[in-house]
Design a protein around this motif. Structure first.
Motif, PDB file in Angstrom:
ATOM      1  N   PHE A  76      58.556 102.513  81.860  1.00 17.98           N
ATOM      2  CA  PHE A  76      57.585 103.221  81.027  1.00 17.98           C
ATOM      3  C   PHE A  76      57.829 102.976  79.550  1.00 17.98           C
ATOM      4  O   PHE A  76      56.951 103.215  78.728  1.00 17.98           O
ATOM      5  CB  PHE A  76      57.634 104.723  81.313  1.00 17.98           C
ATOM      6  N   GLU A  77      59.036 102.561  79.206  1.00 16.12           N
ATOM      7  CA  GLU A  77      59.309 102.158  77.825  1.00 16.12           C
ATOM      8  C   GLU A  77      59.870 100.744  77.879  1.00 16.12           C
ATOM      9  O   GLU A  77      60.569 100.393  78.838  1.00 16.12           O
ATOM     10  CB  GLU A  77      60.356 103.068  77.178  1.00 16.12           C
ATOM     11  N   ASN A  78      59.589  99.963  76.861  1.00 15.24           N
ATOM     12  CA  ASN A  78      60.186  98.627  76.802  1.00 15.24           C
ATOM     13  C   ASN A  78      61.343  98.638  75.827  1.00 15.24           C
ATOM     14  O   ASN A  78      61.219  99.142  74.724  1.00 15.24           O
ATOM     15  CB  ASN A  78      59.150  97.607  76.333  1.00 15.24           C
ATOM     16  N   PRO A  79      62.492  98.077  76.229  1.00 17.03           N
ATOM     17  CA  PRO A  79      63.635  98.080  75.300  1.00 17.03           C
ATOM     18  C   PRO A  79      63.308  97.235  74.073  1.00 17.03           C
ATOM     19  O   PRO A  79      62.630  96.212  74.172  1.00 17.03           O
ATOM     20  CB  PRO A  79      64.765  97.443  76.107  1.00 17.03           C
ATOM     21  N   THR A  80      63.798  97.695  72.924  1.00 21.74           N
ATOM     22  CA  THR A  80      63.640  96.904  71.712  1.00 21.74           C
ATOM     23  C   THR A  80      64.529  95.665  71.791  1.00 21.74           C
ATOM     24  O   THR A  80      64.210  94.615  71.255  1.00 21.74           O
ATOM     25  CB  THR A  80      64.044  97.723  70.465  1.00 21.74           C
ATOM     26  N   ALA A  81      65.657  95.839  72.474  1.00 19.41           N
ATOM     27  CA  ALA A  81      66.562  94.706  72.683  1.00 19.41           C
ATOM     28  C   ALA A  81      67.321  94.954  73.971  1.00 19.41           C
ATOM     29  O   ALA A  81      67.463  96.090  74.405  1.00 19.41           O
ATOM     30  CB  ALA A  81      67.544  94.590  71.518  1.00 19.41           C
ATOM     31  N   GLY A  82      67.811  93.909  74.600  1.00 26.63           N
ATOM     32  CA  GLY A  82      68.623  94.064  75.804  1.00 26.63           C
ATOM     33  C   GLY A  82      67.835  93.761  77.063  1.00 26.63           C
ATOM     34  O   GLY A  82      66.639  93.502  77.034  1.00 26.63           O
ATOM     35  N   ARG A  83      68.550  93.766  78.213  1.00 20.88           N
ATOM     36  CA  ARG A  83      67.913  93.434  79.473  1.00 20.88           C
ATOM     37  C   ARG A  83      68.255  94.441  80.545  1.00 20.88           C
ATOM     38  O   ARG A  83      69.284  95.124  80.473  1.00 20.88           O
ATOM     39  CB  ARG A  83      68.380  92.049  79.953  1.00 20.88           C
ATOM     40  N   ILE A  84      67.393  94.492  81.541  1.00 27.27           N
ATOM     41  CA  ILE A  84      67.671  95.325  82.710  1.00 27.27           C
ATOM     42  C   ILE A  84      67.506  94.461  83.951  1.00 27.27           C
ATOM     43  O   ILE A  84      66.483  93.799  84.114  1.00 27.27           O
ATOM     44  CB  ILE A  84      66.695  96.521  82.762  1.00 27.27           C
ATOM     45  N   LEU A  85      68.558  94.480  84.798  1.00 27.71           N
ATOM     46  CA  LEU A  85      68.494  93.664  86.011  1.00 27.71           C
ATOM     47  C   LEU A  85      68.655  94.532  87.243  1.00 27.71           C
ATOM     48  O   LEU A  85      69.563  95.363  87.313  1.00 27.71           O
ATOM     49  CB  LEU A  85      69.615  92.619  86.000  1.00 27.71           C
ATOM     50  N   ILE A  86      67.774  94.353  88.194  1.00 27.10           N
ATOM     51  CA  ILE A  86      67.883  95.075  89.462  1.00 27.10           C
ATOM     52  C   ILE A  86      68.051  94.044  90.573  1.00 27.10           C
ATOM     53  O   ILE A  86      67.193  93.181  90.749  1.00 27.10           O
ATOM     54  CB  ILE A  86      66.624  95.930  89.728  1.00 27.10           C
ATOM     55  N   ASP A  87      69.166  94.176  91.299  1.00 26.37           N
ATOM     56  CA  ASP A  87      69.454  93.257  92.407  1.00 26.37           C
ATOM     57  C   ASP A  87      69.376  91.805  91.943  1.00 26.37           C
ATOM     58  O   ASP A  87      68.794  90.948  92.614  1.00 26.37           O
ATOM     59  CB  ASP A  87      68.472  93.497  93.561  1.00 26.37           C
ATOM     60  N   GLY A  88      69.924  91.555  90.758  1.00 23.86           N
ATOM     61  CA  GLY A  88      69.959  90.196  90.237  1.00 23.86           C
ATOM     62  C   GLY A  88      68.698  89.742  89.531  1.00 23.86           C
ATOM     63  O   GLY A  88      68.685  88.718  88.854  1.00 23.86           O
ATOM     64  N   LYS A  89      67.624  90.504  89.658  1.00 21.92           N
ATOM     65  CA  LYS A  89      66.350  90.065  89.069  1.00 21.92           C
ATOM     66  C   LYS A  89      66.122  90.752  87.723  1.00 21.92           C
ATOM     67  O   LYS A  89      66.277  91.964  87.589  1.00 21.92           O
ATOM     68  CB  LYS A  89      65.233  90.453  90.046  1.00 21.92           C
ATOM     69  N   ASP A  90      65.731  89.960  86.716  1.00 19.28           N
ATOM     70  CA  ASP A  90      65.479  90.529  85.397  1.00 19.28           C
ATOM     71  C   ASP A  90      64.124  91.229  85.392  1.00 19.28           C
ATOM     72  O   ASP A  90      63.078  90.572  85.478  1.00 19.28           O
ATOM     73  CB  ASP A  90      65.496  89.412  84.346  1.00 19.28           C
ATOM     74  N   VAL A  91      64.128  92.534  85.286  1.00 17.18           N
ATOM     75  CA  VAL A  91      62.869  93.278  85.355  1.00 17.18           C
ATOM     76  C   VAL A  91      62.385  93.766  84.002  1.00 17.18           C
ATOM     77  O   VAL A  91      61.409  94.484  83.915  1.00 17.18           O
ATOM     78  CB  VAL A  91      63.000  94.506  86.306  1.00 17.18           C
ATOM     79  N   THR A  92      63.106  93.373  82.941  1.00 15.12           N
ATOM     80  CA  THR A  92      62.846  93.952  81.628  1.00 15.12           C
ATOM     81  C   THR A  92      61.380  93.915  81.220  1.00 15.12           C
ATOM     82  O   THR A  92      60.865  94.828  80.601  1.00 15.12           O
ATOM     83  CB  THR A  92      63.657  93.218  80.538  1.00 15.12           C
ATOM     84  N   THR A  93      60.657  92.831  81.570  1.00 15.24           N
ATOM     85  CA  THR A  93      59.277  92.748  81.127  1.00 15.24           C
ATOM     86  C   THR A  93      58.271  93.139  82.210  1.00 15.24           C
ATOM     87  O   THR A  93      57.075  93.056  82.008  1.00 15.24           O
ATOM     88  CB  THR A  93      58.958  91.310  80.680  1.00 15.24           C
ATOM     89  N   LEU A  94      58.762  93.568  83.366  1.00 15.56           N
ATOM     90  CA  LEU A  94      57.832  93.912  84.441  1.00 15.56           C
ATOM     91  C   LEU A  94      57.225  95.287  84.244  1.00 15.56           C
ATOM     92  O   LEU A  94      57.863  96.194  83.714  1.00 15.56           O
ATOM     93  CB  LEU A  94      58.552  93.882  85.798  1.00 15.56           C
ATOM     94  N   ARG A  95      55.952  95.473  84.693  1.00 13.51           N
ATOM     95  CA  ARG A  95      55.304  96.777  84.664  1.00 13.51           C
ATOM     96  C   ARG A  95      55.977  97.675  85.703  1.00 13.51           C
ATOM     97  O   ARG A  95      56.547  97.167  86.676  1.00 13.51           O
ATOM     98  CB  ARG A  95      53.817  96.615  85.029  1.00 13.51           C
ATOM     99  N   PRO A  96      55.873  99.017  85.534  1.00 10.88           N
ATOM    100  CA  PRO A  96      56.511  99.917  86.500  1.00 10.88           C
ATOM    101  C   PRO A  96      56.011  99.684  87.924  1.00 10.88           C
ATOM    102  O   PRO A  96      56.766  99.846  88.882  1.00 10.88           O
ATOM    103  CB  PRO A  96      56.099 101.315  86.030  1.00 10.88           C
ATOM    104  N   ASN A  97      54.743  99.315  88.080  1.00 12.64           N
ATOM    105  CA  ASN A  97      54.254  99.183  89.452  1.00 12.64           C
ATOM    106  C   ASN A  97      54.676  97.862  90.093  1.00 12.64           C
ATOM    107  O   ASN A  97      54.271  97.553  91.210  1.00 12.64           O
ATOM    108  CB  ASN A  97      52.730  99.361  89.518  1.00 12.64           C
ATOM    109  N   GLN A  98      55.492  97.077  89.386  1.00 11.95           N
ATOM    110  CA  GLN A  98      55.970  95.829  89.991  1.00 11.95           C
ATOM    111  C   GLN A  98      57.462  95.867  90.267  1.00 11.95           C
ATOM    112  O   GLN A  98      58.028  94.885  90.720  1.00 11.95           O
ATOM    113  CB  GLN A  98      55.682  94.652  89.047  1.00 11.95           C
ATOM    114  N   ARG A  99      58.115  96.998  89.944  1.00 14.46           N
ATOM    115  CA  ARG A  99      59.582  97.002  90.005  1.00 14.46           C
ATOM    116  C   ARG A  99      60.152  97.533  91.315  1.00 14.46           C
ATOM    117  O   ARG A  99      61.341  97.448  91.542  1.00 14.46           O
ATOM    118  CB  ARG A  99      60.133  97.866  88.878  1.00 14.46           C
ATOM    119  N   ASN A 100      59.328  98.149  92.151  1.00 15.74           N
ATOM    120  CA  ASN A 100      59.813  98.748  93.393  1.00 15.74           C
ATOM    121  C   ASN A 100      60.948  99.739  93.145  1.00 15.74           C
ATOM    122  O   ASN A 100      62.045  99.651  93.717  1.00 15.74           O
ATOM    123  CB  ASN A 100      60.274  97.665  94.385  1.00 15.74           C
TER     124      ASN A 100
END
Lengths: 311, 368, 260
Positions: B52-76
Motif C-alpha cells: 500500500f506504500e512504496n518504499p522511497t528506497a530499499g527492497r522487499i523480497l518474499i520467497d526470493g522474489k523482489d516484490v517492491t514494485t508489485l501492486r498489493p493484489n499481485q503479491r499473494n
C-alpha cells in the motif's frame, strides 16, 4: 450468570428524572411526564390540523361523488386520455431528470470525494450545492430562459462564435428536454448532497482489503463498492423522482400549459375547475400522493437499510 | 535463505522521514511482532510489505522474489486490519470466499475451502450472517479466515486486537498464535501493546522514531534491553537517580547508599550522573529498620552478594495474583512485585523497609 | 491513478460550467434593458417598483412569522421527545417527513377544501386569516428542515445530561429551558431559520393558490409581462438564497467546538 456477584449493582439506564423535579414545578404537583405531554401537544395539534387531516380529506374526497356518496368513478375518470397523458409526461420528465441527475450527481460527488482533487474544492461544491438545490421555482426558469432561450446568452454565443444555430436543430427550451435540463439544476446538487456522505462511508480499508485479496479496481467496484452504495444511490434517485414529480413553479414559468404535466393540470383545476368535476381534482391529488408516497417511502426504507449495514 | 527480507527500506513523506533504514530477515514460519508507540513507523513498514506504500528506497523480497514494485493484489499476501474491514454487503461466507472468487476458483473448491476456514476459526454457524450481526471478536476472526483462505505466503496483522475488549484480546491473540503454528505461515504482527508482543512472538522488533532499536526474542528484549527506550517501553521499570563512583568495579552512589552493578555498565567517569533501573520482580522486600545504616554488600544465606537500600512504603496495590509495592527510596521510588500470599499481610503504608537486589539485576543507563 | 484524476477533473469542470453558465447568462441578460448597451436599468426598474417592495416585504414578514411559529412548535417538541418521550420519536419523524413526501400543491389544495368559507374553520374568510393559513402552510413546508436542524443540534449537546446537571444545581424547568437549552441550540435554530427564509421568499404555489400578494406571485407576474426584469429578479433571488446559505455556514462554523 451463575457466579456469585458481590459487586454493587450498576446504576440503571438513565430513565425519567426522579421525583424532586416535580416538587420544584411551581405548586402544581404534575409529574414530569405530564409536562412533556403538554409540551408536545401544540405540535401534534398542528400536525393533525395542517398535515394529516387535509391529506385525509383529499383522499376521502377522491372516493366521493358530488353528493358525498362513495364511488370509484373518479378513479375511473383518471383514465381519460388527457389525464393519463399528463401523468405520463410527468413520469417521463421525472424519470429523465432523476436518472440524469443521479448519474451526473454521482460523478460530481465522486470527483470531489474520491477523485483525488484538491481538498478545498469539496466544501466549495457542498456550499454551492446547498444554494443551487434551493434555487428552484420561478427564478430558475427565468435564468434558463435568459441563457438558453431564443435570445439567451448561450444561444447567441453559439450562433455568433461557432456559427451553430441551436434552435434550428429542433431544440427548444420550452419543451420536454428543456424542462428536464432546467430541473437538473436543482436535481444534481440534491444528489451531490445526499451521496457525498454515502461516499464518505466507503471505508478506505475495504478498498485495501479487496486489493490485498487479489481484486482489481473493477472487481472492487462491482463486488464491493457499488453494492454497498446501491441503497443510497437508488434511494436518492427515488427522492429526485418524487421531487421532480411534485414540482410546479418552474414548469409553470417555463412551459406554462404547453407541457401538460400533472401539477399544472391540478393547479388549473384548483384555480378554475377546468375538469368540471370537483372530485376529479381529488382523484388527481390521490394519484400524485400515491406516486410520491411510494417513491419517498421506498427512499426512506432504503436509507434505513444503508444505515444498518454501516453500523 | 530468509523467507521475507526487508532490505534497507526507507520511507519519506515530503520532508518527513517516517522510516529510516529498516533491515529485517524473517524465516519461514516465524511470528515476528513490530512493537512501538504511535508514530514509530511500524504500520508504515507493514504497509510497505503489503504494497500500500512504496518504499522511497530499499527492497522487499518474499520467497526470493523482489516484490517492491508489485501492486498489493499481485503479491499473494494476506492482511488483517485494525477495523476488521469486512465487506458489509456480503455474508460471512461470502467475505471468506472473496479472495477465491476473485481468483476465479471453481465453485466447489470455494465452498469446501470456506467451510474449512470457518471450522478453523470455530464459527461455522455464522456463515449466513452479515458483519453487522456479529460481535467485534467474531468479525476479527472472520477477517482472519478471509485473509488466509486463498493461502497467502505471508500474513500481516495491523493492530488487529486494538479495537477489542481486554478479555477478548487475550483469548484471540492466543488463537491467532495457535492458528499460525498449525499453518506454519510467516507472520508479521504490529502492536503497541508490549504484553501482547511478548506473549505470542518468536521475535520482537522494538521500533522508535522510524528505526528498529532492538530485534530479539521476548526473553532477550525484556531482560537485556539494548537502549533506554526499549527498557522503558517493554515492561515496568523503576528508575533511580545515581552517580558513578567507579566504572571498573561497578560502584554507583544513590543518595546515601552505594550499590554494585555487574552488567550493562556504561563507561562513565566518577561523578557522572546515571540512572539505575530495576525490574519489579527483581527487587525483594526485607523487613528492616535501620535504613540509616545502609549495608550494601551484605551476603545472604547462600553467599550471594546483594545490594540493600532502605526506604518507606509509599503505596500497596493489590493486583490479584501480584502485589505491587511502591517504596520511597531517596527521592525516587522503586516498584516491587511479590506474589500474593494469603498467609502474609502486605506491609502498611509508611512502614520502613529494605529493598534488596543482586548486582546482576541492575541496569545502568546513561544520564539522569 | 493518473487517468482517474483526469476523469475527476473533467467531471468537476463540466459540472462547474453547467452551474455557472446560467448564472452568467442571467446576469448578462439582465443588463440588456437599454438597447445596445449594458446597464443596471432593469435593476433600477425592479427595485423602485412599489409592487416589488410590497411583495418582498410581505414575504419577508411571512417568513419571520413562519420562523417564529416554527420555533415555538419545534423546539419544545424536540426537547420533550429527547428527554421524556423517546417512544414517540418514530411518530414525530414520520410527521416531519410527510411534507417532504407530499408536494406543496397537494397540501394547499387540502387547506383550500378544508378551511374555506363553508367549513367549520373558515380560515379563508378574510385576508388576515388567509395570511395565517398561508403562514401555517409555510410552516408545514419548512417543518422537515427546522425539525432536523434542531433535533441534530439537541442531540449534539446531550440534552438529558444538561438537564440533569441543571437540576442538581437547583434550577427550575423554565430556567433550564431558557438559560441552558435554548442558548445551546441557538445555532441549530438559526440554521433552520435561514433555510425557512430562503424557502418562503421564493415560494409560489401556495401563495398563488391562496391569492396572497407574496413575492412568488409577483415574480410570476413580471415573468409573464416583461422581458429583462425577470432576469434581474432571478439574480436578486439567487443572491438572497446565497446570503442565507452563507449565513448558515458562518454561524455553523463559529460555534463548532474543535473535536479533541
Amino acid at each position: 450468570m451463575t457466579a456469585i456477584d458481590t459487586t454493587p449493582p450498576l446504576p440503571a439506564e438513565p430513565g425519567p428524572v426522579p421525583e424532586p423535579f416535580a416538587a420544584r414545578t411551581k405548586g402544581m404537583s404534575i409529574g414530569p411526564q405530564a409536562w412533556a405531554w403538554i409540551g408536545v401537544t401544540p405540535f401534534f395539534v398542528f400536525a393533525l390540523m395542517f398535515l394529516l387531516i387535509p391529506t385525509l380529506y383529499l383522499v376521502i374526497g377522491a372516493f366521493q361523488d358530488a353528493d358525498g356518496n362513495f364511488t370509484l368513478g373518479n378513479l375511473g375518470d383518471l383514465f381519460t386520455p388527457t389525464i393519463l397523458a399528463a401523468y405520463w409526461i410527468s413520469i417521463k420528465v421525472s424519470v429523465a431528470s432523476a436518472v440524469l441527475g443521479a448519474l451526473i450527481g454521482f460523478f460530481l460527488a465522486y470527483s470531489v470525494v474520491l477523485g483525488g482533487l484538491p481538498a478545498w474544492l469539496r466544501p466549495t461544491l457542498m456550499t454551492f450545492s446547498g444554494v443551487a438545490s434551493n434555487f428552484a421555482g420561478l427564478p430558475l426558469a427565468f435564468a434558463f430562459l435568459a441563457t438558453l432561450g431564443r435570445t439567451g446568452l448561450v444561444t447567441v454565443l453559439l450562433r455568433d462564435l461557432l456559427g451553430f444555430n441551436l434552435y434550428s436543430t429542433g431544440f427548444n427550451l420550452l419543451s420536454f428536454w428543456g424542462l428536464t435540463l432546467t430541473y437538473l439544476y436543482f436535481q444534481i446538487p440534491l444528489m451531490v448532497l445526499i451521496l457525498t456522505p454515502a461516499l464518505d462511508g466507503l471505508k478506505k480499508e475495504w478498498r485495501e482489503a479487496s486489493e490485498i485479496l487479489g481484486a482489481s479496481t473493477k472487481q472492487y467496484w462491482t463486488m464491493v463498492a457499488l453494492p454497498v452504495l446501491f441503497p443510497s444511490v437508488m434511494g436518492a434517485t427515488l427522492l429526485l423522482f418524487a421531487n421532480s414529480f411534485g414540482a410546479i413553479a418552474t414548469a409553470y414559468a417555463l412551459t406554462g400549459s404547453s407541457l401538460n404535466i400533472v401539477t399544472i393540470l391540478l393547479y388549473a383545476q384548483i384555480r378554475g375547475d377546468v375538469l368540471h368535476n370537483q372530485n376529479l381534482g381529488y382523484a388527481l391529488a390521490l394519484g400524485m400522493i400515491l406516486i410520491t408516497g411510494v417513491s419517498n417511502g421506498t427512499y426512506i426504507w432504503l436509507r434505513g437499510r444503508a444505515e444498518r449495514w454501516m453500523r | 535463505m530468509p523467507f521475507l527480507e526487508i532490505s534497507d527500506v526507507r520511507k519519506q513523506f515530503g520532508p518527513n522521514v517516517v522510516v529510516k533504514g529498516f533491515d529485517l530477515a524473517i524465516e519461514q514460519g516465524e511470528f515476528v511482532s513490530f512493537l512501538g508507540p504511535s508514530g514509530c513507523g511500524k504500520t508504515t513498514v507493514l504497509r510497505m510489505v503489503a504494497g500500500f506504500e512504496n518504499p522511497t528506497a530499499g527492497r522487499i523480497l518474499i520467497d526470493g522474489k523482489d516484490v517492491t514494485t508489485l501492486r498489493p493484489n499481485q503479491r499473494n499476501v494476506g492482511m488483517v486490519f485494525q477495523a476488521y474491514a469486512l465487506f458489509p454487503n456480503m455474508t460471512v461466507a461470502d467475505n471468506v470466499a472473496f479472495g477465491l472468487k476473485v481468483a476465479k476458483r471453481p465453485a466447489e473448491e470455494v465452498k469446501a475451502r470456506v467451510d474449512e476456514m470457518l471450522n478453523m476459526i470455530k464459527l461455522p454457524q455464522l456463515a449466513t450472517r452479515y458483519p453487522y450481526q456479529c460481535s467485534g471478536g467474531q468479525q476479527q476472526r472472520v477477517a482472519l479466515a478471509r485473509a488466509l483462505a486463498h493461502k497467502p505466503k505471508v500474513l500481516l496483522l495491523d493492530e488487529p486486537l486494538s479495537a477489542l475488549d481486554a478479555k477478548i484480546r487475550v483469548s484471540l491473540r492466543e488463537e491467532i498464535r495457535a492458528l499460525q503454528r498449525t499453518l506454519g505461515i510467516t507472520t508479521i504482527f504490529v502492536t503497541h501493546d508490549q504484553e501482547e508482543a511478548l506473549s505470542v512472538s518468536d521475535r520482537i522488533v522494538v521500533m522508535n522514531e522510524g528505526k528498529a532499536d532492538q530485534v530479539g526474542t521476548p526473553f532477550e528484549i525484556y531482560n537485556n534491553p539494548a537502549t533506554r527506550f526499549v527498557a522503558n517501553f517493554v515492561g515496568t521499570l523503576s528508575v533511580l537517580k545515581g552517580k558513578v563512583v567507579d566504572a571498573s568495579s561497578g560502584k554507583i552512589q544513590i543518595g546515601r547508599h552505594e550499590i554494585v552493578a555487574s552488567r550493562r555498565m556504561f563507561k562513565g567517569n566518577p561523578g557522572d550522573p546515571c540512572s539505575v533501573a530495576l525490574r519489579p520482580e527483581a527487587a525483594v522486600l526485607e523487613n528492616g529498620h535501620d535504613h540509616a545504616a545502609a549495608k550494601p554488600n551484605g551476603a545472604n544465606g547462600n553467599g550471594v552478594l546483594r545490594n540493600r537500600i532502605g526506604g518507606t512504603v509509599d503505596d500497596v496495590h493489590f493486583l490479584g495474583s501480584v502485589v505491587r509495592i511502591k517504596v520511597k527510596v531517596e527521592d525516587d521510588a522503586i516498584s516491587l512485585d511479590t506474589f500474593n500470599n494469603p498467609n502474609t499481610t502486605p506491609p502498611q503504608r509508611g512502614a520502613p523497609v529494605t529493598v534488596s537486589f543482586t548486582p546482576a539485576d541492575v541496569l545502568v543507563l546513561e544520564g539522569a | 491513478m493518473k487517468q482517474q484524476r483526469l476523469g475527476a477533473w473533467i467531471a468537476f469542470v463540466v459540472g462547474t460550467l453547467y452551474f455557472i453558465v446560467p448564472l452568467i447568462g442571467t446576469f448578462e441578460f439582465s443588463l440588456r434593458l437599454k438597447r445596445g448597451e449594458y446597464s443596471f436599468e432593469a435593476y433600477r426598474v425592479v427595485l423602485t417598483d412599489p409592487k416589488f417592495l410590497a411583495s418582498f416585504g410581505y414575504s419577508t414578514l411571512m417568513a419571520l412569522i413562519t420562523i417564529v411559529i416554527g420555533i415555538v412548535l419545534v423546539v419544545p417538541t424536540a426537547y420533550w421527545i429527547q428527554l421524556r418521550l423517546p417512544k414517540l420519536r418514530p411518530l414525530v419523524e414520520f410527521i416531519t417527513l410527510l411534507p417532504l413526501v407530499m408536494p406543496a400543491i397537494i397540501i394547499v389544495f387540502g387547506y383550500l377544501r378544508l378551511y374555506n368559507s363553508s367549513s367549520l374553520i373558515p380560515l379563508t374568510a378574510n385576508a388576515r386569516s388567509t395570511d395565517l393559513l398561508l403562514a401555517f402552510s409555510y410552516v408545514t413546508l419548512a417543518l422537515p428542515y427546522m425539525y432536523r436542524a434542531v433535533e441534530t443540534g439537541m442531540r449534539a449537546i446531550d440534552v438529558r445530561t444538561l438537564t440533569e446537571a441543571g437540576e442538581i444545581l437547583g434550577a427550575s424547568m423554565v430556567t433550564i429551558l431558557f438559560k441552558v437549552i435554548f442558548p445551546n441550540v441557538r445555532v441549530a435554530i438559526l440554521s433552520g431559520a435561514f433555510l425557512t427564509f430562503a424557502t418562503v421568499i421564493g415560494e409560489f404555489t401556495m401563495a398563488s393558490l391562496l391569492n396572497r400578494p407574496a413575492f412568488g406571485p409577483y415574480l410570476q407576474l413580471i415573468g409573464a409581462n416583461r422581458a429583462y426584469e425577470p432576469s434581474a429578479l432571478a439574480i436578486i433571488a439567487f443572491l438572497v438564497t446565497w446570503a442565507c446559505m452563507g449565513l448558515i455556514n458562518v454561524f455553523g462554523q463559529a460555534r463548532q467546538p474543535k473535536r479533541a
